[in-house]
Design a protein around this motif. Structure first.
Motif: not given
Length: 188
Positions: A12, A16-17, A19-23, A36, A38, A157
């Motif tokens: 997971t 997140n990294s 797609i540059k989603r905040d951890q 997901t 994205s 990321s």
């Protein structure tokens, strides 16, 4: 694309990294599968299928194995030692191979997580030897998209390894679209 492996490998966190989603400050374990849709920055759109690593869920994963337009990111926590990560890589490569129709050669990227930022040349050579052994065991039944084990720290990321993996996935995506323009690639 599908990400598969044992629990706490960083699956997971890697998505997140990528797609540059905040951890999140605390990470809950994945239950079953998390899907997901994205885009990877400068890499195009993907569907990520994040499989739970706990053995209780392994039987359900087979319902989501679609190898025709997928690349499987097979993760192992390399900080747990040679015997553990080789066992994890081998388990999941055998699992993926047995779930695919005989006429399909699944595409795979081996990812060593928890590698930290400072991977020395000696460590890289050690993993190159491991990759050669694994590749020799599974050729021609697995298509290794990247000719090495990608060593990275999935928590960041913007590190070079994550950026390189994004580039490899985009190259795979472009080739997949050319060969089958009506289907959308997935990351498992």
């Amino acid at each position: 694309f599908r990400r598969v492996l044992f629990r706490s490998a960083g699956k997971t966190t890697l998505v997140n990294s990528l797609i540059k989603r905040d951890q999140p400050s605390t990470m809950e374990r994945t239950r079953g599968i998390e899907i997901t849709h994205s885009a990877i920055p400068n890499g195009g759109s993907f569907t990520f299928l994040d499989f739970a690593g706990q053995e209780d869920y392994h039987v359900s994963h087979s319902m989501f194995v679609f190898p025709e337009m997928a690349v499987f990111l097979v993760l192992a926590d390399v900080s747990k030692g040679y015997d553990v990560y080789v066992k994890q890589f081998t388990y999941w490569l055998q699992y993926i191979r047995t779930q695919c129709p005989r006429n399909i050669v699944p595409s795979v990227v081996l990812v060593g997580t928890h590698a930290g930022e400072n991977v020395t040349d000696q460590i890289k050579q050690s993993f190159a030897n491991v990759f050669t052994t694994i590749k020799d065991k599974f050729n021609p039944h697995i298509n290794f998209v990247v000719e090495s084990i990608v060593l990275l720290d999935a928590r960041s990321s913007d590190n070079a390894a994550i950026q390189s993996l994004r580039s490899e996935l985009e190259t795979f995506r472009k080739a997949a679209i050319v060969s089958n323009p009506l289907a959308a690639p997935k990351i498992c």
